[in-house]
Design a protein around this motif. Structure first.
Motif, PDB file in Angstrom:
ATOM      1  N   MET A   9      93.884  35.074 -10.947  1.00 53.00           N
ATOM      2  CA  MET A   9      95.275  34.887 -10.951  1.00 53.00           C
ATOM      3  C   MET A   9      95.864  36.531 -11.046  1.00 53.00           C
ATOM      4  O   MET A   9      95.737  37.208 -11.966  1.00 53.00           O
ATOM      5  CB  MET A   9      95.966  34.168 -12.150  1.00 53.00           C
ATOM      6  CG  MET A   9      97.290  34.081 -11.957  1.00 53.00           C
ATOM      7  SD  MET A   9      98.154  32.587 -13.017  1.00 53.00           S
ATOM      8  CE  MET A   9      97.123  32.933 -14.728  1.00 53.00           C
ATOM      9  N   ILE A  10      96.999  36.484 -10.036  1.00 61.18           N
ATOM     10  CA  ILE A  10      97.606  37.966 -10.201  1.00 61.18           C
ATOM     11  C   ILE A  10      98.935  37.510 -10.897  1.00 61.18           C
ATOM     12  O   ILE A  10      99.500  36.653 -10.147  1.00 61.18           O
ATOM     13  CB  ILE A  10      97.593  38.354  -8.936  1.00 61.18           C
ATOM     14  CG1 ILE A  10      96.319  38.945  -8.135  1.00 61.18           C
ATOM     15  CG2 ILE A  10      98.513  39.698  -9.018  1.00 61.18           C
ATOM     16  CD1 ILE A  10      96.271  39.077  -6.688  1.00 61.18           C
ATOM     17  N   ASP A  12     102.393  39.358 -11.286  1.00 64.06           N
ATOM     18  CA  ASP A  12     103.086  40.408 -11.084  1.00 64.06           C
ATOM     19  C   ASP A  12     104.382  40.218 -10.092  1.00 64.06           C
ATOM     20  O   ASP A  12     104.384  39.184  -9.278  1.00 64.06           O
ATOM     21  CB  ASP A  12     102.226  41.492 -10.007  1.00 64.06           C
ATOM     22  CG  ASP A  12     102.858  43.008  -9.750  1.00 64.06           C
ATOM     23  OD1 ASP A  12     103.995  42.792  -9.053  1.00 64.06           O
ATOM     24  OD2 ASP A  12     102.279  43.677 -10.350  1.00 64.06           O
ATOM     25  N   CYS A  18     101.288  41.759  -4.989  1.00 63.10           N
ATOM     26  CA  CYS A  18     100.551  40.813  -5.113  1.00 63.10           C
ATOM     27  C   CYS A  18      99.740  40.424  -3.851  1.00 63.10           C
ATOM     28  O   CYS A  18      98.513  40.279  -3.900  1.00 63.10           O
ATOM     29  CB  CYS A  18     101.166  39.414  -5.494  1.00 63.10           C
ATOM     30  SG  CYS A  18     101.765  39.370  -7.020  1.00 63.10           S
ATOM     31  N   LYS A  22      95.567  40.832  -3.439  1.00 61.31           N
ATOM     32  CA  LYS A  22      94.852  39.568  -2.951  1.00 61.31           C
ATOM     33  C   LYS A  22      94.108  39.700  -1.720  1.00 61.31           C
ATOM     34  O   LYS A  22      92.865  39.170  -1.900  1.00 61.31           O
ATOM     35  CB  LYS A  22      95.897  38.484  -2.679  1.00 61.31           C
ATOM     36  CG  LYS A  22      95.045  37.063  -2.192  1.00 61.31           C
ATOM     37  CD  LYS A  22      96.531  35.929  -1.997  1.00 61.31           C
ATOM     38  CE  LYS A  22      95.753  34.754  -1.534  1.00 61.31           C
ATOM     39  NZ  LYS A  22      96.527  33.752  -1.131  1.00 61.31           N
ATOM     40  N   THR A  35      95.114  33.218  -6.783  1.00 59.63           N
ATOM     41  CA  THR A  35      96.645  32.608  -6.909  1.00 59.63           C
ATOM     42  C   THR A  35      97.394  33.693  -7.435  1.00 59.63           C
ATOM     43  O   THR A  35      96.920  34.713  -7.949  1.00 59.63           O
ATOM     44  CB  THR A  35      96.533  31.255  -7.916  1.00 59.63           C
ATOM     45  OG1 THR A  35      96.310  31.657  -9.250  1.00 59.63           O
ATOM     46  CG2 THR A  35      95.868  30.343  -7.373  1.00 59.63           C
ATOM     47  N   GLY A  36      98.581  33.324  -7.622  1.00 60.58           N
ATOM     48  CA  GLY A  36      99.616  34.272  -8.009  1.00 60.58           C
ATOM     49  C   GLY A  36     100.876  33.629  -8.785  1.00 60.58           C
ATOM     50  O   GLY A  36     100.905  32.564  -8.597  1.00 60.58           O
ATOM     51  N   ASP A  38     104.756  35.043 -10.340  1.00 63.96           N
ATOM     52  CA  ASP A  38     105.604  36.261 -10.300  1.00 63.96           C
ATOM     53  C   ASP A  38     106.669  36.179 -11.683  1.00 63.96           C
ATOM     54  O   ASP A  38     107.221  37.074 -11.794  1.00 63.96           O
ATOM     55  CB  ASP A  38     106.586  36.237  -9.028  1.00 63.96           C
ATOM     56  CG  ASP A  38     107.477  35.056  -8.859  1.00 63.96           C
ATOM     57  OD1 ASP A  38     107.258  34.010  -9.679  1.00 63.96           O
ATOM     58  OD2 ASP A  38     108.103  34.817  -7.852  1.00 63.96           O
TER      59      ASP A  38
END
Length: 127
Positions: A9-10, A12, A18, A22, A35-36, A38
């Protein structure tokens, strides 16, 4: 033989960063789902609802939110690895003690090339 896919998981606020991170992760590791989130709240929701192996966390969010998310990561089952991403003000991260709570620390300006590849390999394959 069934291979385990790692979950990354990012966290940001920048959709451009991102997307680039990724792509870099998926280039260097084939058995990974990325996944991300924000926001910190979005990341906390994701941690409650899915298994995550590695979190790349931008510490540019308000410090109390970052600490809250790191506490959630520390308390999660499964030994989630944490990589702190810091902008130019990485000294603030060290002063806040966040660097000591992370498994990896990466200034965002170094989040390219071999340094990033090494960090990805170390975090995704370790464990």
């Amino acid at each position: 033989m069934l291979l385990n896919r790692k979950k990354v998981m990012i966290v940001d606020p920048s959709p451009i960063f991102c997307r680039e991170l990724k792509a870099a992760i998926q280039t260097h590791e084939t058995l990974v789902d990325v996944t991300g989130a924000d926001t910190i709240d979005g990341a906390e929701d994701a941690l409650r609802n899915q298994q995550v192996d590695v979190v790349f966390l931008d510490i540019g969010f308000p410090q109390e939110q970052v600490v809250r998310l790191i506490d959630a990561i520390d308390g999660a089952a499964g030994g989630i690895r944490l990589v702190v991403l810091a902008g130019r003000d990485s000294a603030a991260a060290q002063a806040a003690g966040l660097r000591d709570r992370a498994d990896g620390f990466l200034p965002k300006e170094q989040a390219v090339g071999l340094r990033l590849a090494d960090m990805i390999h170390e975090m995704v394959r370790r464990g």
